[in-house]
Design a protein around this motif. Structure first.
Motif, PDB file in Angstrom:
ATOM      1  N   ALA A  41      31.691  45.557  37.207  1.00 25.76           N
ATOM      2  CA  ALA A  41      33.123  45.787  37.001  1.00 25.76           C
ATOM      3  C   ALA A  41      33.940  44.571  37.446  1.00 25.76           C
ATOM      4  N   VAL A  42      33.583  43.989  38.578  1.00 25.56           N
ATOM      5  CA  VAL A  42      34.288  42.801  39.064  1.00 25.56           C
ATOM      6  C   VAL A  42      34.062  41.632  38.113  1.00 25.56           C
ATOM      7  N   ARG A  43      32.838  41.453  37.642  1.00 28.11           N
ATOM      8  CA  ARG A  43      32.536  40.376  36.696  1.00 28.11           C
ATOM      9  C   ARG A  43      33.400  40.520  35.431  1.00 28.11           C
ATOM     10  N   ALA A  44      33.505  41.730  34.908  1.00 29.42           N
ATOM     11  CA  ALA A  44      34.325  41.963  33.708  1.00 29.42           C
ATOM     12  C   ALA A  44      35.802  41.692  33.997  1.00 29.42           C
ATOM     13  N   THR A  45      36.253  42.043  35.185  1.00 25.58           N
ATOM     14  CA  THR A  45      37.642  41.790  35.562  1.00 25.58           C
ATOM     15  C   THR A  45      37.914  40.292  35.642  1.00 25.58           C
ATOM     16  N   VAL A  46      36.999  39.547  36.250  1.00 23.54           N
ATOM     17  CA  VAL A  46      37.159  38.097  36.349  1.00 23.54           C
ATOM     18  C   VAL A  46      37.104  37.455  34.963  1.00 23.54           C
ATOM     19  N   GLU A  47      36.270  37.971  34.081  1.00 17.71           N
ATOM     20  CA  GLU A  47      36.228  37.439  32.713  1.00 17.71           C
ATOM     21  C   GLU A  47      37.556  37.670  31.996  1.00 17.71           C
ATOM     22  N   PHE A  49      40.532  38.097  33.597  1.00 20.14           N
ATOM     23  CA  PHE A  49      41.568  37.390  34.355  1.00 20.14           C
ATOM     24  C   PHE A  49      40.902  36.257  35.142  1.00 20.14           C
ATOM     25  N   PRO A  50      40.614  35.135  34.489  1.00 16.76           N
ATOM     26  CA  PRO A  50      39.819  34.066  35.104  1.00 16.76           C
ATOM     27  C   PRO A  50      40.347  33.546  36.441  1.00 16.76           C
ATOM     28  N   VAL A  51      41.655  33.604  36.669  1.00 17.25           N
ATOM     29  CA  VAL A  51      42.192  33.109  37.940  1.00 17.25           C
ATOM     30  C   VAL A  51      41.621  33.888  39.127  1.00 17.25           C
ATOM     31  N   LEU A  52      41.176  35.129  38.912  1.00 19.56           N
ATOM     32  CA  LEU A  52      40.583  35.922  39.997  1.00 19.56           C
ATOM     33  C   LEU A  52      39.222  35.386  40.428  1.00 19.56           C
ATOM     34  N   GLY A  53      38.659  34.485  39.660  1.00 17.98           N
ATOM     35  CA  GLY A  53      37.392  33.862  40.020  1.00 17.98           C
ATOM     36  C   GLY A  53      37.565  32.459  40.584  1.00 17.98           C
ATOM     37  N   CYS A  54      38.779  32.131  40.986  1.00 18.69           N
ATOM     38  CA  CYS A  54      39.092  30.783  41.461  1.00 18.69           C
ATOM     39  C   CYS A  54      39.616  30.797  42.897  1.00 18.69           C
ATOM     40  N   VAL A  55      39.612  29.632  43.505  1.00 18.77           N
ATOM     41  CA  VAL A  55      40.307  29.429  44.776  1.00 18.77           C
ATOM     42  C   VAL A  55      41.456  28.456  44.533  1.00 18.77           C
ATOM     43  N   TYR A  56      42.451  28.560  45.387  1.00 21.63           N
ATOM     44  CA  TYR A  56      43.653  27.737  45.275  1.00 21.63           C
ATOM     45  C   TYR A  56      43.442  26.444  46.043  1.00 21.63           C
ATOM     46  N   GLU A  57      43.694  25.323  45.391  1.00 17.73           N
ATOM     47  CA  GLU A  57      43.527  24.037  46.044  1.00 17.73           C
ATOM     48  C   GLU A  57      44.829  23.245  45.985  1.00 17.73           C
ATOM     49  N   GLN A  58      45.340  22.906  47.172  1.00 19.51           N
ATOM     50  CA  GLN A  58      46.547  22.087  47.224  1.00 19.51           C
ATOM     51  C   GLN A  58      46.172  20.638  46.944  1.00 19.51           C
ATOM     52  N   ARG A  59      46.995  19.995  46.128  1.00 16.51           N
ATOM     53  CA  ARG A  59      46.771  18.594  45.786  1.00 16.51           C
ATOM     54  C   ARG A  59      48.072  17.839  45.959  1.00 16.51           C
ATOM     55  N   GLU A 101      38.717  31.925  49.589  1.00 18.97           N
ATOM     56  CA  GLU A 101      37.994  32.975  48.872  1.00 18.97           C
ATOM     57  C   GLU A 101      38.791  33.387  47.639  1.00 18.97           C
ATOM     58  N   ARG A 102      38.086  33.977  46.693  1.00 17.57           N
ATOM     59  CA  ARG A 102      38.742  34.414  45.460  1.00 17.57           C
ATOM     60  C   ARG A 102      39.761  35.514  45.782  1.00 17.57           C
ATOM     61  N   PRO A 103      40.851  35.583  45.024  1.00 19.93           N
ATOM     62  CA  PRO A 103      41.961  36.473  45.376  1.00 19.93           C
ATOM     63  C   PRO A 103      41.771  37.938  44.965  1.00 19.93           C
ATOM     64  N   PHE A 104      40.540  38.387  44.879  1.00 21.45           N
ATOM     65  CA  PHE A 104      40.249  39.770  44.482  1.00 21.45           C
ATOM     66  C   PHE A 104      39.047  40.240  45.275  1.00 21.45           C
ATOM     67  N   ARG A 105      39.140  41.454  45.819  1.00 19.09           N
ATOM     68  CA  ARG A 105      38.045  41.991  46.627  1.00 19.09           C
ATOM     69  C   ARG A 105      37.912  43.489  46.351  1.00 19.09           C
ATOM     70  N   SER A 120      41.640  45.033  46.603  1.00 16.26           N
ATOM     71  CA  SER A 120      42.616  44.121  47.197  1.00 16.26           C
ATOM     72  C   SER A 120      42.834  42.934  46.271  1.00 16.26           C
ATOM     73  N   VAL A 121      44.101  42.611  46.025  1.00 17.36           N
ATOM     74  CA  VAL A 121      44.460  41.499  45.166  1.00 17.36           C
ATOM     75  C   VAL A 121      45.560  40.699  45.858  1.00 17.36           C
ATOM     76  N   SER A 122      45.360  39.396  45.941  1.00 17.06           N
ATOM     77  CA  SER A 122      46.399  38.527  46.488  1.00 17.06           C
ATOM     78  C   SER A 122      47.492  38.365  45.455  1.00 17.06           C
ATOM     79  N   HIS A 123      48.765  38.415  45.893  1.00 13.07           N
ATOM     80  CA  HIS A 123      49.885  38.177  44.986  1.00 13.07           C
ATOM     81  C   HIS A 123      49.775  36.794  44.363  1.00 13.07           C
TER      82      HIS A 123
END
Length: 124
Positions: A41-47, A49-59, A101-105, A120-123
Motif C-alpha cells: 500500500a505504501v509503495r502504491a502511494t509513493v508511486e 505521489f512521488p514526493v512521498l518517496g523523497c527527502v528534502y535537501e536544502q541547497r 526521512e521520507r515524509p510519510f509513515r 503520518s504525513v508531513s505538511h
C-alpha cells in the motif's frame, strides 16, 4: 529529483517556529494487515505521489526533493512496545524530519480484534 516549490521552502523555514507540521490519522479497524500488505500500500502511494518517496535537501540556489533508494519497509512500522494508547502517543509525538526521512509513515499496532493504523504525513 524535483525542485522544491516556494511553499515547500516556506514551510521548511517555518518548522522551527511552528513545530513539526505533521498530520497524524489514527484509525481503528476490525481486521489486521500484514507487513507485506502495508508495504504494498505504501509503495502504491509513493508511486502515485512521488514526493512521498523523497527527502528534502536544502541547497544554496534551489532546494530539492531527492528520491530515497532505501526499502519501503523503512516507512512501515509494526508492533507494540508498551500498550496501545502510550504507543499511539509515542508515534503521534514523533516528528518526521523531512531532511532525514521520507515524509510519510505507516504504523500498525495490534489490538485484540483488528489493529490501529497511524498514518503520518508531513505538511512539507
Amino acid at each position: 529529483m524535483a525542485n522544491a516549490q516556494l511553499a515547500d521552502v516556506g514551510l521548511h523555514g517555518s518548522a522551527d517556529r511552528y513545530g513539526e507540521l505533521c498530520v497524524h490519522g489514527v484509525i481503528d479497524v476490525r481486521r489486521s494487515f500484514t507487513q507485506d500488505e502495508l508495504e504494498r500500500a505504501v509503495r502504491a502511494t509513493v508511486e502515485s505521489f512521488p514526493v512521498l518517496g523523497c527527502v528534502y535537501e536544502q541547497r544554496f540556489f534551489r532546494d530539492q526533493w531527492i528520491p530515497v533508494q532505501a526499502p519501503i519497509s523503512e516507512m512501515v512500522h509494526v508492533g507494540i512496545q508498551k500498550d496501545l494508547e502510550s504507543d499511539t502517543k509515542m508515534w503521534t509525538d514523533r516528528w518526521i524530519d523531512p531532511a532525514r526521512e521520507r515524509p510519510f509513515r505507516v504504523v500498525r499496532l495490534p489490538k485484540p480484534a483488528g489493529c490501529r493504523l497511524i498514518l503520518s504525513v508531513s505538511h512539507l
